[in-house]
Write an enzyme that holds these catalytic residues in place. Sequence first.
Site, PDB file in Angstrom:
ATOM      1  N   ASP A 127      13.717  52.946  -8.214  1.00  0.00           N
ATOM      2  CA  ASP A 127      13.426  52.421  -9.549  1.00  0.00           C
ATOM      3  C   ASP A 127      14.615  51.664 -10.128  1.00  0.00           C
ATOM      4  O   ASP A 127      15.752  51.803  -9.667  1.00  0.00           O
ATOM      5  CB  ASP A 127      13.041  53.589 -10.466  1.00  0.00           C
ATOM      6  CG  ASP A 127      12.023  53.202 -11.518  1.00  0.00           C
ATOM      7  OD1 ASP A 127      11.912  51.999 -11.815  1.00  0.00           O
ATOM      8  OD2 ASP A 127      11.346  54.095 -12.040  1.00  0.00           O
ATOM      9  N   ASP A 183       3.551  49.927 -14.601  1.00  0.00           N
ATOM     10  CA  ASP A 183       3.451  51.251 -15.219  1.00  0.00           C
ATOM     11  C   ASP A 183       2.119  51.414 -15.930  1.00  0.00           C
ATOM     12  O   ASP A 183       1.742  52.520 -16.310  1.00  0.00           O
ATOM     13  CB  ASP A 183       4.581  51.446 -16.242  1.00  0.00           C
ATOM     14  CG  ASP A 183       5.857  51.954 -15.588  1.00  0.00           C
ATOM     15  OD1 ASP A 183       5.799  52.367 -14.413  1.00  0.00           O
ATOM     16  OD2 ASP A 183       6.904  51.953 -16.252  1.00  0.00           O
TER      17      ASP A 183
HETATM   18  C1  GLA Z   1       9.866  54.022 -14.628  1.00  0.00           C
HETATM   19  C2  GLA Z   1       8.790  53.946 -13.579  1.00  0.00           C
HETATM   20  C3  GLA Z   1       7.817  55.090 -13.761  1.00  0.00           C
HETATM   21  C4  GLA Z   1       8.565  56.390 -13.693  1.00  0.00           C
HETATM   22  C5  GLA Z   1       9.684  56.420 -14.707  1.00  0.00           C
HETATM   23  C6  GLA Z   1      10.572  57.632 -14.535  1.00  0.00           C
HETATM   24  O1  GLA Z   1       9.366  53.740 -15.891  1.00  0.00           O
HETATM   25  O2  GLA Z   1       8.144  52.724 -13.609  1.00  0.00           O
HETATM   26  O3  GLA Z   1       6.810  55.031 -12.792  1.00  0.00           O
HETATM   27  O4  GLA Z   1       9.079  56.566 -12.396  1.00  0.00           O
HETATM   28  O5  GLA Z   1      10.518  55.269 -14.601  1.00  0.00           O
HETATM   29  O6  GLA Z   1      11.576  57.681 -15.458  1.00  0.00           O
END
Ligand code: GLA
Length: 729
Positions: free
Chosen positions: A478, A548
Amino acid sequence: MSVAYNPQTKQFHLRAGKASYVMQLFRSGYLAHVYWGKAVRDVRGARAFPRLDRAFSPNPDPSDRTFSLDTLPQEYPAYGNTDFRAPAYQVQLENGSTVTDLRYKTHRIYKGKPRLNGLPATYVEHEQEAETLEIVLLDALIGLEVTLQYTAYEKWNVITRAAHFENKGGERLKLLRALSMSVDFPTADYDWIHLPGAWGRERWIERLPLLTGVQAAESRRGASSHQQNPFIALVAKNADEHQGEVYGFSLVYSGNFLAQIEVDQFGTARVSMGINPFDFTWLLQPGESFQTPEVVMVYSDQGLNGMSQTYHELYRTRLARGAFRDRERPILINNWEATYFDFNEEKIVNIARTAAELGIELVVLDDGWFGERDDDHRSLGDWVVNRRKLPNGLDGLAKQVNELGLQFGLWIEPEMVSPNSELYRKHPDWCLHVPNRPRSEGRNQLVLDYSRQDVCDYMIETISNVLASAPITYVKWDMNRHMTEIGSAALPPERQRETAHRYMLGLYRVMDEITARFPHILFESCSGGGGRFDPGILYYMPQTWTSDNTDAVSRLKIQYGTSLVYPVSAMGAHVSAVPNHQVGRVTSLTMRGHVAMSGNFGYELDITKLTETEKQIIKEQVAFYKDVRRLVQFGTFYRLLSPFEGNEAAWMFVSADRSEALVAYFRVLAEANAPLSYVRLKGLDPNQDYEIEGLGVYGGDELMYAGVAVPHRLGDFISMMWRLKTVQR
Ligand code: GLA
């Protein structure tokens, strides 16, 4: 495919798939652009470039008022010596001037395609797959050599381009601009498409007419970003999804980029693309060189689907690498939307137990497993397991998951540091920052300075230790904020504006090293969802978390837009809970399943709280997906109905031998007494008969030319999937 140079006409002719790309040396070594489009045998000048005496277009040769660089279609134009349009590059000399003059010096043609030093790029597996042309241009006054690198693929209408700068002179040169490519179209009779967006609504398709002046898509965020994508296309006015001419430009890069089209006073269109010159300079000491990233240029005379299918095949098979490139991807369950930071070993094992019952194959432990990470205020950088939540460590948890018959995956965010962390307390200058100014936080975190070798080396070892500590077979990588106060404590003042690009070079090295050390791990990239869904990252990690936003209706646009460039095998797509956490909408489990099954399928909700009916539906979805997953992930993808144009969306997947297909149809809102809907299928064999499960047996020709009437249903958020198989009549 071939690359030919004709010394009589001084023409270079690249043949890629069924396309031609032609350049010509003009007068005293100017490299002019002549033609790019459907293959021609040769170009004799039926459409020669204008040779008129144009007012206010000055002349490098005073004896010829019909010659100006301002009206010459070019391949790598400069600014300052008669061309007033946007240049491809600009270099500052020690005396402060910025005028340069590149002329042809030599060229080289050879089979295959070389790697780009330190940068991701498309590749070949056999020399016969492509041919490469390098044209060396020289500014004799300062000893600057620029090599334009072109590769033509045999199988596809694909030409890749990049530029390599080398300072062979004796003075310090400063690159102020070093784009990867530039090409001049003789007319501006096109629309252009780009993929703007935001967090939670990435890559929405925008199609606009070309207007006089500059139009651009760009990022200044230190990442390719949710807000833009490093892709644009020029689309003939009459072109649509299935027919007409389209020119695609896709930059294999993950940082600040510029993709620009300038329509000039004479209605010609200059397309240029590369690292964003904004906030960029690069010092070239004598003997030093600089490599630009690659642009992948696709010509299609089969509309947008034709362009997309070329990108899909190329990126799936000759950009993505590693063991998972051609392998079916596992169905996963991710705990993020199920628990957020609030979990312990027991909770994860319970999720795994239910997952095993449902046929799911992989459990992914998301954020919150390390340091004191109970919220997003702390601990990034401290990659040590939190024993309070996981008393038996990652290894203990992973083994329990394995015993249930599932694989184990892990979330990491290796490019970031929380100010509240051991790492930051120990190395406060390891983040991007400038002297004596505050460090702006995003999601309570700072960006580690990957332009520094010591930081990159440290992260390679730290992350390697984590990945070696347990039976991990999947990683979600990420990156959750954009860059501010871009500067590095390790660079001298005159190199500060190199920081953002040096960061990318560092990141690519780290990704290369870690993915090479752990070839059995499937890496999925993520940046707050699809904030770094770009070809640069796809070179290291064959899939990306698309957004997301997991709402099924939102995802229609996000996945449809993403498919313009990126293959289905690159798109992570999960079923999540309702009301949806991002938009609050309630859609059926069936529709959520159909949307997510159109990508790399998974779940992201608390499956320990499902009803028996829901469990049954999920079991069926999982079994169905296992059955069709090769077709979905590796079949030919066709967009049929655009969610950007109406209330419906449809797409389909066709197997390579056309014996199987899967169609997905979606209707967002219901209308009373509405007109009937028809979907014309694509890519089938017109001479074969197909059985559509539940609908009957029809000829491929009928299904494509007449279409299928969509069965009538009441209600909002309707979805259907039809499976097709050839049958003997
Ligand atoms: C980001 C990712 C999510 C999740 C969060 C965790 O927003 O896109 O899918 O993994 O971080 O903090």
